[in-house]
Scaffold this active site. Structure first.
Site, PDB file in Angstrom:
ATOM      1  N   GLY A 143      20.218  11.550  11.636  1.00  0.00           N
ATOM      2  CA  GLY A 143      19.430  12.459  12.086  1.00  0.00           C
ATOM      3  C   GLY A 143      18.937  13.654  11.012  1.00  0.00           C
ATOM      4  O   GLY A 143      17.640  13.593  10.562  1.00  0.00           O
TER       5      GLY A 143
ATOM      6  N   TYR B 190      28.583  27.430  10.830  1.00  0.00           N
ATOM      7  CA  TYR B 190      29.270  26.778   9.715  1.00  0.00           C
ATOM      8  C   TYR B 190      29.291  27.498   8.385  1.00  0.00           C
ATOM      9  O   TYR B 190      29.636  26.994   7.373  1.00  0.00           O
ATOM     10  CB  TYR B 190      28.599  25.532   9.325  1.00  0.00           C
ATOM     11  CG  TYR B 190      28.264  24.412  10.585  1.00  0.00           C
ATOM     12  CD1 TYR B 190      29.398  24.171  11.330  1.00  0.00           C
ATOM     13  CD2 TYR B 190      26.987  23.987  10.840  1.00  0.00           C
ATOM     14  CE1 TYR B 190      29.256  23.332  12.589  1.00  0.00           C
ATOM     15  CE2 TYR B 190      26.590  23.308  11.747  1.00  0.00           C
ATOM     16  CZ  TYR B 190      27.684  22.795  12.703  1.00  0.00           C
ATOM     17  OH  TYR B 190      27.508  21.835  13.753  1.00  0.00           O
TER      18      TYR B 190
ATOM     19  N   CYS C   6      24.097  40.969  19.287  1.00  0.00           N
ATOM     20  CA  CYS C   6      25.081  41.662  19.247  1.00  0.00           C
ATOM     21  C   CYS C   6      26.372  40.813  18.889  1.00  0.00           C
ATOM     22  O   CYS C   6      27.258  40.780  19.582  1.00  0.00           O
ATOM     23  CB  CYS C   6      25.410  42.491  20.561  1.00  0.00           C
ATOM     24  SG  CYS C   6      24.120  43.485  20.966  1.00  0.00           S
TER      25      CYS C   6
HETATM   26  C1  LIG Z   1      25.000  13.703  15.266  1.00  0.00           C
HETATM   27  C2  LIG Z   1      25.115  12.250  15.331  1.00  0.00           C
HETATM   28  C3  LIG Z   1      24.314  11.402  14.380  1.00  0.00           C
HETATM   29  C4  LIG Z   1      23.336  12.063  13.403  1.00  0.00           C
HETATM   30  O1  LIG Z   1      24.242  12.752  12.472  1.00  0.00           O
HETATM   31  P1  LIG Z   1      23.242  13.400  11.194  1.00  0.00           P
HETATM   32  O2  LIG Z   1      24.358  14.277  10.520  1.00  0.00           O
HETATM   33  O3  LIG Z   1      22.256  14.196  11.691  1.00  0.00           O
HETATM   34  O4  LIG Z   1      22.599  12.308  10.457  1.00  0.00           O
HETATM   35  C5  LIG Z   1      24.448  10.018  14.278  1.00  0.00           C
HETATM   36  N1  LIG Z   1      25.181   9.449  15.166  1.00  0.00           N
HETATM   37  C6  LIG Z   1      25.962  10.130  16.031  1.00  0.00           C
HETATM   38  C7  LIG Z   1      27.023   9.386  16.985  1.00  0.00           C
HETATM   39  C8  LIG Z   1      25.937  11.601  16.102  1.00  0.00           C
HETATM   40  O5  LIG Z   1      27.065  12.091  16.928  1.00  0.00           O
END
Ligand SMILES: *Cc1c(COP(=O)(O)O)cnc(C)c1O
Length: 424
Positions: A274, A314, A341
């Site tokens: 992602g 984080y 808040c």
């Molecule tokens: C969140 C997630 C991703 C993507 O993670 P990135 O750190 O954004 O690459 C891929 N697969 C699963 C199962 C996830 O939960």
């Protein structure tokens, strides 16, 4: 090292003028180039597929761009399956990698012909009872304490709620085979925001060996090996991106050494990144609304944690550019805040920046993944619009900002409706 805005600050000013602030802006050309770089790095593989983790930037306009670049969709909810479907994806271009999965997600995924990654052995029975077992099933592996690594976002594998043990995975394949399932895949996700490509290659080695073990013990050749997402991006100015060509070459060596001699060379090598795909190509722009000087210097923005939660949750670093002040010395120390808040509603703490005036446009870098997507409505704060800077240089609004009407839409209370209808 200095982290520059790849889009000129006067462009941000123009967009802010036209669309108002705050906004998330995504750079189409950047997303496309990056997707091509990833595909090139794995062009040696007979079959490679990046399933974009939709949760990172759940907007069908973005999913469509990535689909045009050859990516599939990795979904973990009903909404994400709908986005993948809307972007024109179906069948083996979608995978459902969910956990604690409700029946309707399995049913929707099956109706799309998506690849299902089962998180647990007990889900076989659940899936069979609530829907049916498809011809192909993939299983999510949790290597547990045998694997070093893992990091704070996912946790050490044996503390993570995801996936099944190696013994369970073998048993799950046997159960499904006896129930008539014909084709199998294996999946794992053990790192998050990992900038060290070697950890990712280690994951590949672990999974390739698991595939060989499955073949030796059960005579089954898995058809998909999904290495998960988790490739990191350089949020900090001194960090460097993962060298994708090098990562591709490292995984190629492992593939040739481990998979090919076992007759598993025809496998589909899959990833579900992602962050890597959209993170560096998104920006949050917001204006300075207030300045206060108490025990510290604060700049309050017209955006808040609803628009970007990573710093608050984080302590994540997002680089900040103050438009038009790129060449000025960073001789002020500020906390950059939102209006919730909640004292952790801070985009940055003790950040050295140029002197900021009320009305200045601040741009946060690397908000293209897990940025807008994570926002919530605490305090009744509304999430910002999302804009796309097209490859042709034109800007379009791909999601409008939320309104109070949206926020109150789920409460049926006539007096409240009257206030909204009256225009607040
Ligand atoms: C969140 C997630 C991703 C993507 O993670 P990135 O750190 O954004 O690459 C891929 N697969 C699963 C199962 C996830 O939960």
């Amino acid at each position: 090292m200095i982290k520059h805005l790849p889009i000129a600050s006067h462009i941000f000013e123009q967009i802010a003028e036209e669309f108002g602030t705050p906004f998330h802006l995504y750079d189409e050309a950047g997303i496309r180039d990056n997707a091509r770089r990833l595909h090139k790095a794995f062009s040696w593989a007979p079959h490679f597929k990046e399933f974009f983790a939709v949760k990172a930037l759940p907007n069908p306009y973005i999913m469509q761009i990535l689909a045009e670049e050859g990516c599939g969709a990795d979904c973990s909810s009903l909404a994400e399956l709908c986005i993948a479907e809307a972007a024109g994806l179906s069948g083996a271009d979608i995978c459902l990698t969910s956990n604690d999965t409700p029946a309707e997600e399995f049913i929707k995924a099956l109706s799309l012909g998506a690849i299902i990654n089962l998180d647990d052995i007990s889900h076989i029975e659940f899936l069979e009872k609530e829907a049916e077992l498809p011809e192909m099933i993939s299983f999510r592996y949790n290597p547990g304490p045998m694997r070093k690594g893992g990091n704070e976002f996912i946790g050490v594998p044996e503390q993570a709620k995801y996936g099944m043990t190696g013994a369970q995975l073998l048993e799950a394949i046997a159960i499904c085979r006896d129930k008539g399932v014909k084709r199998f895949g294996i999946h794992t996700m053990v790192v998050s925001n990992e900038l060290n490509g070697a950890y990712y290659a280690e994951t590949a080695e672990m999974m390739f060996k698991l595939a060989v073990r499955i073949k030796k013990i059960m005579g089954i050749s898995v058809e998909i090996i999904n290495l998960g997402g988790g490739i990191g991006i350089p949020y900090l100015p001194e960090e460097a991106p993962v060298d994708l060509d090098m990562l591709g070459a490292q995984i190629r060596l492992l593939y040739e050494r481990i998979l090919v001699p076992s007759g598993l060379g025809g496998v589909l090598l899959a990833m579900e990144n992602g962050r890597l795909m959209t993170g560096p190509f998104g920006y949050l722009a917001a204006r300075a609304l207030h300045y206060k000087d108490t025990y510290k210097n604060y700049i309050g923005l017209d955006a808040c944690m609803a628009d970007l939660m990573r710093p608050a949750i984080y302590g994540a670093y997002h680089h900040i550019s103050v438009c038009g002040k790129e060449d000025q010395p960073c001789d002020m120390i500020y906390d950059i805040t939102g209006s919730l808040c909640e004292n952790n509603d801070k985009f940055a703490i003790d950040r050295a920046l140029p002197q900021i005036e009320i009305g200045d446009l601040l741009v946060f870098h690397d908000t293209g993944a897990h940025g807008h997507a994570m926002g919530f409505n605490y305090n009744g704060k509304l999430r910002s619009q999302e804009l796309l800077l097209g490859a042709d240089g034109k800007v379009s609004r791909i999601r409008r900002a939320e309104t109070l009407n949206d926020y109150f839409a789920t409460v049926d209370y006539p007096a409240l409706r009257k206030i909204i209808l009256a225009g607040i």
